[in-house]
Design an enzyme around this catalytic site. Structure first.
Site, short mmCIF file in Angstrom:
data_model
loop_
_atom_site.label_atom_id
_atom_site.label_comp_id
_atom_site.label_asym_id
_atom_site.label_seq_id
_atom_site.Cartn_x
_atom_site.Cartn_y
_atom_site.Cartn_z
N GLU A 87 -15.57 23.80 10.66
CA GLU A 87 -14.89 22.71 10.56
C GLU A 87 -13.70 23.56 9.50
OE1 GLU A 87 -13.74 20.08 11.69
OE2 GLU A 87 -12.98 19.44 10.25
N ASP A 135 -15.61 22.81 -4.12
CA ASP A 135 -16.09 23.70 -3.77
C ASP A 135 -16.14 24.80 -4.56
OD1 ASP A 135 -14.15 22.50 -1.61
OD2 ASP A 135 -12.59 22.98 -2.53
O1 FUB Z 1 -10.74 20.78 -2.12
C1 FUB Z 1 -10.12 21.17 -0.80
C2 FUB Z 1 -10.45 21.28 0.35
O2 FUB Z 1 -11.43 20.55 1.19
C3 FUB Z 1 -11.69 22.27 0.42
O3 FUB Z 1 -10.22 22.89 1.14
C4 FUB Z 1 -11.64 22.13 1.56
O4 FUB Z 1 -12.90 23.39 2.51
C5 FUB Z 1 -13.04 20.99 1.30
O5 FUB Z 1 -13.48 20.63 0.48
#
Ligand code: FUB
Length: 464
Positions: free
Chosen positions: A224, A50
Site C-alpha cells: 500500500e 509516521d
Molecule cells: O501521515 C500521512 C500518511 O498516512 C502517510 O504518508 C502514510 O504513510 C500514512 O501513514
C-alpha cells in the site's frame, strides 16, 4: 486541486473516515492522557504519526509527522524530532522542519525519513508541489540530527505524485530512495544525497514479491505505502504498510537492494484504532525495535495518531516474529542520570503539560496547571541526593514542584517553591533540599499551585 493520490485515498477512506471521525471529532482533542502506568505511545503532548527512527552517537532520534488536534483528514503542517538514549524517556526537540521550509511547497507534511551521511543529516519528505498540485519528494539538510533543517536544493528532488520516501545506504556506499503509493519506485541517489542518477524505476508489484490482496483487482498485491528498507547481514528487508484500509504491517525480503522481492508475511496485524500504520525498524544497543503508530491517546483515531515502540527479536532464520501493539512499550535500556542537566521536556509519560520553544534555545515545558505531572522513568539516584535545582519561569504567582517516587502521589522526597519571575520566558533557578531518593526509581515531578497556568520548567538537575 486534489491530486490523484489524494483523490484515490479520499475515496478509499471515505467509509473508514466516517467510522473514525467520531473519535477524531470527540471533545477530548487534547491528547494529554489520564494518569495511567504506561509508556506507549511515547509522546503524549501532541499527536504524532509516521515514525522514522535514526540511531546516531548513542541516541535514537525519531522523525515524525504531527497530526493537528481534532483533524478529520491528514492535516499535517510540520515534522517533529524526538530523541532518547534509553527508549523510554523521550526528549522533545520541537519542529525543525515544516511545509514553509520548502518555498515551492503548499501543504501535507506526510511521512518521511532522515539519514546521516558524512556528518550531514538529510530528511526526505513528501509534500504537495504548489506549482503542479502533485505530491513531490523534497530533501532538507542539517548539520545536526535536530536541525535546523533547510531546503537542500530549492525544488523537488523527484516528483511523480506519489508519497512516503525511505532512504537506504548500502554497505557499498550506494544510496537508494524508495517511495510510492499506489506504485513502488526507487532511484539511485548520488553520493551528495541530493541528486540522483538515471531515472525512477518502478518495482514490479508481483504477488510473489508483495503478497495477494484479498479481492484486489486494480491493486492485486498487499503493498500500500510506507516502505522502510534496510539490510541485515546479507538480507535486504522491505517493511511496508499493507492493504488499505485498515492497514497492517508486512514485509518482503530480497538478496539485493532492488530485488527480486519475496513476500514474507505479517509483522504487525491490524489493530490500534488508526486505519493507517507506518513502521520504522532499528537496532540499538544490542536489541531490535519496531516503531509504528496507532490511535491510542484520548481523542486518538485515524487522523489523530500517536507513535509507539516495541522491542523484538528476529527469529533464528531472520524472519520477523508477530509484533503486537502494547501500552507497556519497550523496556528501558539503561537508566537516567539525574546528576547531569536533564531537559524538562524529557518525558516518559505526563499528564496535562505541553511544550514550546524556549527563549534560550531548545524547548521548555509549559501550560502547567495544578495537579499536572511528568514521569521520568528509571532514574538512578544511587546512594542518594541532597538537593534539586530547576530552571523555571512564571508570569503569574508560580507554585511548587513536588518530587515524588513511584507515582504522581508516591513518596515525596522534596518540594521546590517556584516564584513569579515576571514572564513566561524570564528564567531563574530554584533549589530545594531532598532526602530519601536512593536506588533507581521512577521520578514524578508533580506541579501544584493556584488556578490557571503556574510556571514553565526548562531543565532540572539533582546534586549528590
Ligand atoms: O501521515 C500521512 C500518511 O498516512 C502517510 O504518508 C502514510 O504513510 C500514512 O501513514
Amino acid at each position: 486541486m486534489e491530486t490523484p493520490i489524494r483523490s484515490r485515498r479520499r475515496a478509499a477512506l471515505l467509509a473508514l473516515a466516517v467510522m473514525f471521525a467520531a473519535a477524531a471529532l470527540s471533545p477530548a482533542a487534547d491528547p494529554s492522557p489520564s494518569p495511567v502506568q504506561a509508556d506507549n505511545p511515547i509522546v503524549q503532548t501532541i499527536y504524532t504519526a509516521d515514525p522514522a527512527p535514526l540511531v546516531h552517537n548513542g541516541r535514537v532520534y525519531i522523525y515524525t509527522g504531527h497530526d493537528e488536534d481534532g483533524s478529520t483528514w491528514f492535516t499535517m503542517k510540520e515534522w517533529r524530532v524526538w530523541s532518547s538514549d534509553d527508549m523510554v524517556n523521550w526528549t522533545d526537540h520541537g519542529s525543525p522542519l515544516n511545509v514553509d521550509t520548502f518555498a515551492w511547497a503548499r501543504q501535507d507534511a506526510w511521512a518521511g525519513q532522515a539519514v546521516e551521511r558524512n556528518g550531514k543529516f538529510y530528511w526526505y519528505v513528501p509534500v504537495v508541489n504548489d506549482a503542479t498540485g502533485r505530491m513531490a519528494i523534497g530533501v532538507a539538510v542539517a548539520d545536526s540530527p535536530t536541525g535546523p533543517f533547510r531546503d537542500a536544493i530549492g525544488r523537488p528532488l523527484v516528483e511523480n505524485g506519489e508519497i512516503d520516501p525511505t532512504v537506504f545506504i548500502d554497505t557499498d556506499g550506494q544510496a537508494y530512495l524508495y517511495w510510492g503509493n499506489p506504485n513502488l519506485w526507487y532511484v539511485k541517489l548520488n553520493a551528495d544525497m541530493v541528486s540522483y542518477s538515471g531515472s525512477a524505476t518502478r518495482i514490479q508489484l508481483t504477488t510473489q514479491g508483495f503478497g495477494t490482496r484479498p479481492g484486489g483487482t486494480d491493486r492485486p498485491t498487499l503493498y500500500e505505502e510506507g516502505p522502510w528498507v534496510y539490510k541485515r547481514g546479507s538480507l535486504y528487508y522491505m517493511v511496508f504498510a499493507a492493504q488499505c484500509c485498515s492497514e497492517f504491517i508486512a514485509y518482503s525480503t530480497a538478496p539485493g537492494p532492488t530485488g527480486p522481492w519475496t513476500y514474507r508475511g505479517t509483522i504487525m496485524p491490524t489493530q490500534g484504532g488508526s486505519f493507517t500504520n507506518h513502521a520504522g525498524v532499528i537496532d540499538f544497543e544490542g536489541s531490535s525495535y519496531f516503531f509504528y503508530h496507532n490511535g491510542a491517546l484520548p481523542g486518538g483515531g485515524g487522523f489523530t495518531r500517536s507513535v509507539a515502540v516495541e522491542r523484538f527479536a528476529y527469529n533464528g532464520d531472520g524472519t520477523f516474529p508477530t509484533i503486537n501493539m502494547t501500552s507497556a512499550g519497550a523496556p528501558q535500556s539503561g537508566a537516567l542520570d539525574p546528576f547531569v542537566r536533564q531537559e524538562a521536556e524529557t518525558i516518559a509519560w505526563q499528564s496535562g503539560v505541553e511544550t514550546e520553544r524556549a527563549s534560550g534555545g531548545g524547548m521548555n515545558v509549559g501550560w502547567i496547571e495544578n495537579g499536572d505531572w511528568i514521569k521520568v522513568k528509571g532514574v538512578a539516584f544511587g546512594s542518594g541526593a541532597s538537593s534539586f535545582t530547576a530552571r523555571v519561569a512564571s508570569a503569574t504567582a508560580g507554585g511548587s514542584i513536588e518530587l515524588r517516587l513511584g507515582g504522581p502521589n508516591g513518596t515525596r522526597v522534596g518540594t521546590c517553591s517556584v516564584p513569579g519571575t515576571g514572564g513566561w520566558q524570564t528564567w531563574t533557578s530554584v533549589t530545594c533540599p531532598v532526602s530519601g531518593a536512593t536506588g533507581t526509581q521512577d521520578l514524578y515531578l508533580r506541579f501544584t499551585g493556584g488556578s490557571g497556568y503556574l510556571f514553565n520548567v526548562d531543565w532540572w538537575r539533582w546534586a549528590a
